[in-house]
Design an enzyme around this catalytic site. Structure first.
Site, PDB file in Angstrom:
ATOM      1  N   HIS A 424     -33.086 -24.459  23.214  1.00 15.45           N
ATOM      2  CA  HIS A 424     -33.763 -23.431  24.002  1.00 15.45           C
ATOM      3  C   HIS A 424     -32.762 -22.500  24.660  1.00 15.45           C
ATOM      4  CE1 HIS A 424     -35.582 -21.891  27.801  1.00 15.45           C
ATOM      5  NE2 HIS A 424     -36.575 -21.604  26.973  1.00 15.45           N
ATOM      6  N   ARG A 514      -4.602 -19.192   6.171  1.00 19.22           N
ATOM      7  CA  ARG A 514      -3.535 -20.135   6.504  1.00 19.22           C
ATOM      8  C   ARG A 514      -4.072 -21.557   6.567  1.00 19.22           C
ATOM      9  NH1 ARG A 514      -2.068 -15.882  10.626  1.00 19.22           N
ATOM     10  NH2 ARG A 514      -0.148 -14.887   9.892  1.00 19.22           N
ATOM     11  N   ARG A 582      -3.328 -19.888   1.195  1.00 19.90           N
ATOM     12  CA  ARG A 582      -1.928 -20.308   1.100  1.00 19.90           C
ATOM     13  C   ARG A 582      -1.854 -21.805   1.347  1.00 19.90           C
ATOM     14  NH1 ARG A 582       2.133 -17.658   5.245  1.00 19.90           N
ATOM     15  NH2 ARG A 582       1.257 -19.239   6.632  1.00 19.90           N
ATOM     16  N   GLU A 684       8.693 -13.600  -0.412  1.00 17.60           N
ATOM     17  CA  GLU A 684       9.244 -13.591   0.942  1.00 17.60           C
ATOM     18  C   GLU A 684      10.722 -13.964   0.968  1.00 17.60           C
ATOM     19  OE1 GLU A 684       6.991 -16.463   3.174  1.00 17.60           O
ATOM     20  OE2 GLU A 684       6.892 -17.837   1.485  1.00 17.60           O
ATOM     21  N   GLY A 705       5.374 -11.585   2.043  1.00 18.93           N
ATOM     22  CA  GLY A 705       5.442 -12.096   3.413  1.00 18.93           C
ATOM     23  C   GLY A 705       6.542 -11.340   4.132  1.00 18.93           C
ATOM     24  N   SER A 706       6.161 -10.279   4.833  1.00 17.72           N
ATOM     25  CA  SER A 706       7.170  -9.356   5.354  1.00 17.72           C
ATOM     26  C   SER A 706       8.024  -9.971   6.460  1.00 17.72           C
ATOM     27  CB  SER A 706       6.509  -8.067   5.861  1.00 17.72           C
ATOM     28  OG  SER A 706       5.527  -8.359   6.837  1.00 17.72           O
ATOM     29  N   ASN A 707       7.484 -10.939   7.202  1.00 20.19           N
ATOM     30  CA  ASN A 707       8.285 -11.552   8.274  1.00 20.19           C
ATOM     31  C   ASN A 707       9.468 -12.339   7.711  1.00 20.19           C
ATOM     32  OD1 ASN A 707       6.774 -10.541  10.376  1.00 20.19           O
ATOM     33  ND2 ASN A 707       5.426 -12.320  10.497  1.00 20.19           N
ATOM     34  N   ASP A 708       9.183 -13.242   6.764  1.00 24.88           N
ATOM     35  CA  ASP A 708      10.270 -14.038   6.187  1.00 24.88           C
ATOM     36  C   ASP A 708      11.215 -13.168   5.369  1.00 24.88           C
ATOM     37  OD1 ASP A 708      10.191 -16.635   7.124  1.00 24.88           O
ATOM     38  OD2 ASP A 708       8.622 -17.255   5.736  1.00 24.88           O
ATOM     39  N   CYS A 755       1.024  -8.950   3.549  1.00 23.08           N
ATOM     40  CA  CYS A 755       0.381  -9.469   4.751  1.00 23.08           C
ATOM     41  C   CYS A 755       1.322  -9.210   5.930  1.00 23.08           C
ATOM     42  CB  CYS A 755       0.122 -10.972   4.639  1.00 23.08           C
ATOM     43  SG  CYS A 755      -0.860 -11.431   3.200  1.00 23.08           S
TER      44      CYS A 755
END
Length: 809
Positions: A424, A514, A582, A684, A705-708, A755
């Protein structure tokens, strides 16, 4: 009324003679039951038999007892603006109704119908109110009028029917009519009399033919608890929950994509009383009942199929009540009405909330709605506490009651100890357009009356209550005029419980899901600790694993079930768009934080560059754990039919390593190309870029994977605060590698996406990627709209450059 005329009227009609067109005669509930019996019984859908006492019988009751003028005189005194005298007027109206007697002609037809229904078996019946203005697509506030269960014998039946008549002047019903513009004396009440299903020794619950939170239409949402269904409807228990994927129903594939065990603290059962005074009672469930599902998978699928057929028949999203007979094992549909919240809304804008300050939450439960608000907590135990609730307060209660509807309208949020998303409190919150937290367990103990609190429902499945007034930011963004782009905008996701809502965002699927987030938050146990459970020494970790997985003799199945169901929520949300999962990409120090993880993880000086990604999957230290990940993906694709799922291998250092991973996957039942399975690789590492064409020969696509890639190109630990100012995806060296891998992918005929945050933060970075012909860019949800804008700007700029008129000029 002429006596002879009254005797020839039909005051009681069997359900099987009713259709939806009879709503003015018998109200929404009864008309719907008749419609389903006539139109859907042929599909195997079972509806308990019964009959309806018509609205004309109610009108005859009013006229026969000369009550109309008395009621009108009383209602004319009502303060319709402030409702200051609602309780007095309501009580007086109920007293007037109670003074009346059922006309003999009406009693005669009721008892004849009851005799036909009973057939001498001494059954018990449910006696439910069904107003002629109730259960309409624009007006279906549940619980306005009274219903009675386990009614036995003619005397008790007639008394229950009269009590239903009296309840048309419940305070909440009077206010409901005012709010919805219905004339008090024009609305009439029909009463449904229906065979009771012995769910008191079985189970019962509610189903929606869409997700009640987001309005996502591709699932059936089912709740279930032991005993009569009133506990689920009222929110007196935290029920079991099931999501069933509609496209899998018609294909006869495994359609249950998510299960969640509820506490089911109580169950409502028959008492010794057989009249209208306490014929039912709530008792505590046994510990053994709380730890198992109250509905089998087979029954969940049957119910979902029935609900799907009901929805198709009505061509509307439906709210369905069901019950399972504990004596016969049969399932029944006992009510069906249109779902009213999402059925009348169009999602043309997105409202984003961000908490700017956080503390530890005081308590948490299930989130209903998506918003943040602050206010004074008002602990409410009963309607007697209504006076202390002011506009803008947050009502905190064990559970809510239909009598509270006038009080609930003052609240900016609701927090309850008990209840699920079909309770409710949940229904009222959605109707009022406010958010709520249900099933918080001990909110009335942890929160104090008069305490300033902040209620946040922006964390997916969880609703959190914080002490004090926290700061937050809210932003409303229209998505009505967002156009399409050649470059696919996709989402980066981690939390499956946000997937249904996020599916309404403009997107072309999920570019990165992820897996490790799900393992850390939903599973919590190291995969190898489940694989090697029997070999583990006795320890606190082993006790914790047993407590979490006690329903599973095979601990590995716990991992596969939880992971496959979490991933399936996302795959179903975006179906048939692609969802790229992934495989797990924890570092060793992160894996060690899982329960049992320290036993299986080595200590490394630099986990960022150590035993992570692809190197784990074929290694004896983790190979069997990877096998569980593969099995979860296989179940999703091959058994649930969610073939939109693709998988991605992270941190694959060499081409040879890629081949070893693919071979290992094949050994675990996941073969690239089989059933259309595509396998991507993260780009990456510089090696992925330099040997992109070779990697393209064994994989179906790339995701940058642009960060790695940035940290490994520039030699920067991305977690280092000291040199963080040097971390720059716009660096010429990084962009040179990006250009190289995109062009190599194109040359190999492989898809490639990226990404990362940069394309939303920097329009020139998005322009750089679009000009190179990248296939997709994936964004975190809060960056998606800005990212799309940057893609559009880049594509428009390219069109101008390539426009023949511009070239000519």
């Amino acid at each position: 009324m002429d006596k002879n005329k009254s005797e020839t009227m039909k005051y009681s009609l069997p359900f099987n003679q009713l259709r939806n067109t009879d709503l003015p005669k018998v109200g929404g509930k009864n008309a719907s039951l008749g419609e389903m019996i006539h139109e859907l019984s042929g599909f195997g859908i079972k509806i308990p038999d019964g009959f309806a006492i018509t609205a004309e019988a109610y009108r005859f009751f009013i006229q026969h007892n000369q009550l109309e003028e008395k009621l009108r005189k009383e209602l004319d005194q009502l303060d319709v603006e402030g409702l200051s005298n609602l309780d007095t007027v309501g009580a007086n109206c109920r007293e007037i109704m109670n003074s009346g007697h059922l006309p003999e002609a009406v009693k005669k037809e009721i008892l004849e119908s009851a005799a036909n229904l009973d057939a001498g078996t001494g059954i018990s019946v449910a006696v439910r109110s069904s107003a002629t203005a109730e259960d309409l697509p624009t007006a279906s506030f549940a619980g306005q009028h009274d219903s009675f269960l386990n009614v036995q014998g003619n005397e008790n039946l007639l008394l229950a029917i009269k009590k239903c008549y009296v309840s048309i002047f419940n305070d909440r019903a009077i206010k409901y009519r005012i709010d919805n513009g219905f004339e008090h004396l024009i609305v009439a009440l029909s009463v449904g009399v229906q065979r009771m299903v012995r769910s008191d020794i079985g189970s019962a619950g509610v189903a929606f033919t869409l997700d009640p939170e987001s309005g996502f239409e591709n699932v059936i949402y089912i709740t279930s608890a032991w005993g009569l269904g009133e506990n689920v409807v009222q929110g007196a228990v935290n029920p079991d929950e099931f999501y069933v994927f509609k496209p899998a129903i018609s294909k006869h594939q495994q359609s249950i994509i998510h299960r969640k065990l509820g506490e089911k603290e109580n169950k409502m059962v028959y008492s010794n009383g057989k009249g209208t005074e306490k014929p039912i009672v709530n008792i505590q469930t046994l510990p053994s009942e709380r730890t198992v599902f109250s509905l089998s998978d087979k029954d969940v699928v049957i119910l979902a199929e029935w609900c799907y057929k009901i929805e198709k028949h009505y061509q509307l999203a439906m709210d369905v009540e069901w019950a399972k007979d504990g004596l016969t094992g049969e399932l029944f549909i006992v009510q069906a009405r249109p779902e009213t919240v999402h059925g009348r809304k169009e999602n043309i804008s997105i409202k984003e909330y961000t908490l700017l300050s956080k503390t530890e939450p005081v308590c948490k439960g299930k989130a209903v709605g998506r918003s943040i608000t602050s206010g004074i907590a008002r602990i409410v135990h009963s309607i007697a506490d209504a006076g202390k609730v002011q506009k803008g307060d947050i009502i905190v209660a064990d559970m809510t009651n239909p009598d509270w509807n006038a009080m609930l309208r003052k609240a900016v949020s609701i927090v309850t100890n008990k209840g699920g998303r079909t309770s409710h409190a949940s229904i009222v919150a959605r109707e009022l357009g406010i958010h709520a937290i249900v099933g918080a367990g001990d909110a009335t103990e942890k929160l104090k009356d008069g305490q300033m609190i902040t209620v946040s429902c922006i964390e997916g499945d969880d609703g959190l209550v914080y002490d004090g007034q926290l700061d937050w930011e809210e932003k409303e963004i229209s998505i009505e005029h967002i156009g399409t782009t050649k470059t696919k905008p996709m989402l980066i996701l981690a939390d499956p419980y946000k997937a249904f809502r996020l599916s309404f965002y403009p997107n072309q699927g999920v570019g990165l899901l992820r897996m490790e987030f799900i393992i850390a938050n939903s599973i919590r146990i190291h995969p190898m600790a489940l694989v090697k459970y029997k070999e583990l020494e006795e320890s606190n970790d082993k006790k914790a694993i047993e407590a979490i997985t006690h329903q599973y003799a095979d601990k590995k199945k716990y991992f596969v079930d939880r992971l496959s169901e979490a991933l399936a929520m996302v795959a179903a949300a975006f179906y048939p768009k692609e969802v790229i999962v992934r495989m797990s990409d924890f570092k060793t120090n992160e894996y060690a934080q899982l329960i049992g993880g320290k036993i299986f993880e080595p200590k490394e000086e630099n986990p960022m560059l150590g035993f992570r990604g692809a190197s784990r999957y074929y290694h004896e230290r983790y190979r069997e754990g990877f096998g569980l990940e593969c099995e979860a993906i296989r179940v999703i694709r091959d058994e649930m039919g969610l073939t939109n799922v693709k998988i991605m291998i992270p941190f694959c250092r060499t081409v040879e390593e890629g081949k070893r991973v693919l071979e290992t996957m094949k050994e675990f039942g996941l073969e690239r190309g089989k059933n259309g399975l595509e396998v991507y690789v993260m780009a990456e590492l510089p090696s992925n870029v330099i040997l992109a064409e070779a990697f393209g020969e064994i994989f179906d696509g790339f995701s940058i994977g642009s960060n790695d890639l940035t940290q490994l190109t520039l030699g920067i630990d991305r977690d280092s605060a000291i040199i963080s100012d040097l971390f720059d995806e716009n660096d010429a060296a990084v962009k040179q590698l990006l250009k190289s891998v995109i062009l190599s992918a194109k040359k190999s005929g492989r898809k490639i996406g990226l990404c990362g945050q940069a394309p939303s933060d920097y329009p020139e970075f998005a322009k750089f990627l679009v000009e190179l012909g990248i296939d997709s860019i994936s964004f975190n949800p809060d960056a998606l709209l800005k990212g799309i804008e940057n893609i559009q700007l880049a594509e428009v700029a390219m069109e101008k450059v390539l426009d023949p008129i511009n070239l000519k000029s």
